[in-house]
Enzyme design. Structure first.
Site, PDB file in Angstrom:
ATOM      1  N   SER A 117      27.992 -20.936  45.643  1.00  0.00           N
ATOM      2  CA  SER A 117      28.749 -20.057  46.537  1.00  0.00           C
ATOM      3  C   SER A 117      29.171 -20.805  47.792  1.00  0.00           C
ATOM      4  CB  SER A 117      27.845 -18.891  46.933  1.00  0.00           C
ATOM      5  OG  SER A 117      28.401 -18.178  48.013  1.00  0.00           O
ATOM      6  N   TYR A 144      20.285 -15.646  50.885  1.00  0.00           N
ATOM      7  CA  TYR A 144      21.142 -15.739  49.695  1.00  0.00           C
ATOM      8  C   TYR A 144      21.755 -17.136  49.595  1.00  0.00           C
ATOM      9  CZ  TYR A 144      25.329 -15.543  46.882  1.00  0.00           C
ATOM     10  OH  TYR A 144      26.302 -15.853  45.976  1.00  0.00           O
ATOM     11  N   LYS A 148      21.166 -20.413  46.907  1.00  0.00           N
ATOM     12  CA  LYS A 148      22.238 -21.091  46.168  1.00  0.00           C
ATOM     13  C   LYS A 148      22.183 -22.605  46.411  1.00  0.00           C
ATOM     14  CE  LYS A 148      23.926 -17.854  43.803  1.00  0.00           C
ATOM     15  NZ  LYS A 148      23.839 -17.934  42.327  1.00  0.00           N
ATOM     16  N   LEU A 190      35.137  -6.764  50.567  1.00  0.00           N
ATOM     17  CA  LEU A 190      36.269  -6.193  51.303  1.00  0.00           C
ATOM     18  C   LEU A 190      37.208  -5.352  50.426  1.00  0.00           C
ATOM     19  CD1 LEU A 190      37.931  -5.957  53.920  1.00  0.00           C
ATOM     20  CD2 LEU A 190      39.094  -8.076  53.261  1.00  0.00           C
ATOM     21  N   ALA A 283      27.621  -9.588  62.259  1.00  0.00           N
ATOM     22  CA  ALA A 283      26.813 -10.801  62.482  1.00  0.00           C
ATOM     23  C   ALA A 283      26.963 -11.767  61.305  1.00  0.00           C
ATOM     24  CB  ALA A 283      25.348 -10.426  62.648  1.00  0.00           C
TER      25      ALA A 283
HETATM   26  N1  UDP Z   1      35.383  -7.240  56.239  1.00  0.00           N
HETATM   27  C1  UDP Z   1      35.935  -6.298  57.110  1.00  0.00           C
HETATM   28  N2  UDP Z   1      35.704  -4.971  56.864  1.00  0.00           N
HETATM   29  C2  UDP Z   1      34.929  -4.551  55.817  1.00  0.00           C
HETATM   30  C3  UDP Z   1      34.368  -5.516  54.941  1.00  0.00           C
HETATM   31  C4  UDP Z   1      34.620  -6.846  55.193  1.00  0.00           C
HETATM   32  O1  UDP Z   1      36.642  -6.641  58.073  1.00  0.00           O
HETATM   33  O2  UDP Z   1      34.755  -3.327  55.670  1.00  0.00           O
HETATM   34  C5  UDP Z   1      35.674  -8.666  56.455  1.00  0.00           C
HETATM   35  C6  UDP Z   1      34.449  -9.543  56.674  1.00  0.00           C
HETATM   36  O3  UDP Z   1      34.116  -9.583  58.035  1.00  0.00           O
HETATM   37  C7  UDP Z   1      34.955 -10.887  56.149  1.00  0.00           C
HETATM   38  C8  UDP Z   1      35.936 -10.514  55.036  1.00  0.00           C
HETATM   39  O4  UDP Z   1      36.269  -9.136  55.279  1.00  0.00           O
HETATM   40  O5  UDP Z   1      35.662 -11.551  57.149  1.00  0.00           O
HETATM   41  C9  UDP Z   1      35.345 -10.633  53.646  1.00  0.00           C
HETATM   42  O6  UDP Z   1      34.106  -9.966  53.640  1.00  0.00           O
HETATM   43  P1  UDP Z   1      33.208  -9.841  52.334  1.00  0.00           P
HETATM   44  O7  UDP Z   1      31.972  -9.108  52.720  1.00  0.00           O
HETATM   45  O8  UDP Z   1      34.025  -9.269  51.215  1.00  0.00           O
HETATM   46  O9  UDP Z   1      32.897 -11.347  51.922  1.00  0.00           O
HETATM   47  P2  UDP Z   1      32.206 -12.553  52.729  1.00  0.00           P
HETATM   48  O10 UDP Z   1      33.322 -13.451  53.154  1.00  0.00           O
HETATM   49  O11 UDP Z   1      31.436 -11.971  53.867  1.00  0.00           O
HETATM   50  O12 UDP Z   1      31.349 -13.192  51.694  1.00  0.00           O
END
Ligand code: UDP
Length: 323
Positions: A117, A144, A148, A190, A283
Site C-alpha cells: 500500500s 496498518y 504492510k 472517499l 489527522a
Molecule cells: N476525504 C474527504 N472526505 C471524506 C472522505 C475522505 O475529504 O468523507 C478525503 C481524505 O481526506 C483523503 C481523500 O479523501 O484526502 C481520500 O481518502 P480515503 O479515506 O478514501 O483514502 P486515503 O487516501 O486516506 O487512503
C-alpha cells in the site's frame, strides 16, 4: 498452473480472480469470509474458508492443492481501526503472512505477489506536486501501514534466504468497478462515502481546504480496480520469470486528483447537486500522494488505462445496482 488468491472474495480480490482466470491460470481462493461475499466467487473456483491466523488450516490448503504461486491480498485494511487495535492488525496481517509464506516455503512455492500500500510512505517529506517513487523514504504513520511495510520486509528477506520471487504492489487509491456486480460494498473510502451521503440526501464533507495544493484539498492518485487487477496478472508474469528477486512497485496512474476534483466528477457523472461541506483536516492525511509509475511500466510492462471519469462512472453504476 494454480494460483492461490487470498482475499479472493473481497472487492479487489474478485477483480483479480477474474483477470487471473482470463490469463489461463487456475485459481483457488483462501478467504475467511469476514468481508468477502460468496456470490462474487466465479463458478468452478474452489473457496477454502480458512483464516490465515490458523496455521494448520493454511498448511492444509497447501497440502490439498497443487499450488504454483500465491497472490496475497487478504488483510485487515482500516487505518482507524488499526490505530485502535494495533495487536489485532499485527496478528492478522503479520502472523497471518508468516503462516502463509511458511506454508509456501514448506511446499517449495516461491512465486509471491503481495498486496502492499501507499500507506508504507506515511506522510512523505516531499513537495505536494512531486511524485512518489519506490525510493521515497518509507515511514508509516499507523499500524496498518506498518504491517504492510513489515510484510514487504518479510517477503524481501525470503527472496534472499529462500529464492522467493516477489512483487510487492503498493496500491494507491483504488476505486471503481470492473462490472456492475463487483462494486465496493463498504463505505470506508472517499468515493463510496460520497455516494452514500448523496443518496441519503446529505452533502459530502471535505476534510480540509487549506492544504498547500492548488484548490486546498488533498490530492490522491485514484486507480481503477480493473487496471489494478490487470497489474496483478502482469505481476504474476513477472514473478514467474527465473531472474526475479524482489521488487516493490507503485500501482497508480501517475496523475493526482484533489477531493474537489473528485466531487466535480461525481456531480458530472451522477447529475446530482454536490455542494460539499468544508470541515477541518483529518489527522494523518498527507497533502498529496501521487505515484511515480515508471517502475511498473519498466518491470511489469503495465500502465493504467482508465481515468477518473471511468472510475467514478463505473463505481456509480455499481452503486446503483446494489443500493
Ligand atoms: N476525504 C474527504 N472526505 C471524506 C472522505 C475522505 O475529504 O468523507 C478525503 C481524505 O481526506 C483523503 C481523500 O479523501 O484526502 C481520500 O481518502 P480515503 O479515506 O478514501 O483514502 P486515503 O487516501 O486516506 O487512503
Amino acid at each position: 498452473m494454480t494460483w492461490l488468491i487470498t482475499g479472493g472474495a473481497g472487492y479487489i480480490g474478485a477483480h483479480v480472480v477474474r483477470e487471473t482466470l482470463k490469463s489461463g491460470r487456475n485459481v483457488v481462493i483462501l478467504d475467511d469470509m469476514s468481508t468477502g461475499i460468496a456470490t462474487r466467487i466465479p463458478d468452478g473456483v474452489t473457496l477454502e474458508e480458512v483464516t490465515l491466523v490458523d496455521k494448520a488450516g493454511v498448511e492444509a490448503v497447501f497440502a490439498k492443492h497443487e499450488i504454483t504461486g500465491v497472490l496475497h491480498l487478504a488483510a485487515r485494511k482500516q487505518v482507524g481501526e488499526s490505530v485502535e487495535k494495533p495487536l489485532y492488525y499485527w496478528d492478522e496481517n503479520i502472523n497471518g503472512l508468516t503462516h502463509l509464506v511458511g506454508a509456501m516455503k514448506n511446499s517449495g512455492i516461491k512465486n509471491l505477489v503481495f498486496s502492499s500500500s501507499a500507506a508504507v510512505y506515511g506522510e512523505p517529506d516531499i513537495a505536494p506536486d512531486a511524485l512518489i517513487t519506490e525510493a521515497t523514504h518509507c515511514l508509516p504513520i499507523n499500524p496498518y501501514g506498518a504491517t504492510k511495510l513489515a510484510g514487504e520486509w518479510i517477503a524481501h528477506a525470503l527472496s534472499a534466504s529462500d529464492d522467493f520471487h516477489v512483487a510487492a504492489l503498493r496500491y494507491f487509491n483504488v476505486a471503481g468497478a470492473g462490472s456492475p456486480q463487483l462494486g465496493d460494498q463498504f463505505i470506508l473510502n472517499l468515493v463510496p462515502i460520497v455516494f452514500d451521503a448523496l443518496t441519503k440526501g446529505n452533502q459530502p464533507r471535505v476534510f480540509g481546504d487549506d492544504y498547500p495544493t492548488p484548490d486546498g484539498s488533498c490530492i490522491r492518485d485514484y486507480v481503477h480496480v480493473q487496471d489494478l487487477a490487470e497489474a496483478h496478472v502482469a505481476a504474476m508474469d513477472y514473478v514467474e520469470r527465473p531472474d526475479t528477486t524482489f521488487a516493490a512497485i507503485n500501482i497508480g496512474t501517475g496523475r493526482g486528483a484533489s477531493v474537489f476534483e473528485v466531487l466535480d466528477m461525481v456531480r458530472e457523472v451522477t447529475g446530482l447537486e454536490v455542494t460539499p461541506e468544508r470541515i477541518q483536516r483529518r489527522a494523518g492525511d498527507p497533502a498529496a500522494l501521487t505515484a511515480d509509475v515508471s517502475r511498473a511500466a519498466q518491470l511489469l510492462d503495465w500502465q493504467s488505462k482508465y481515468d477518473l471519469r471511468d472510475i467514478i462512472s463505473s463505481a456509480w453504476t455499481a452503486w446503483q445496482q446494489t443500493h
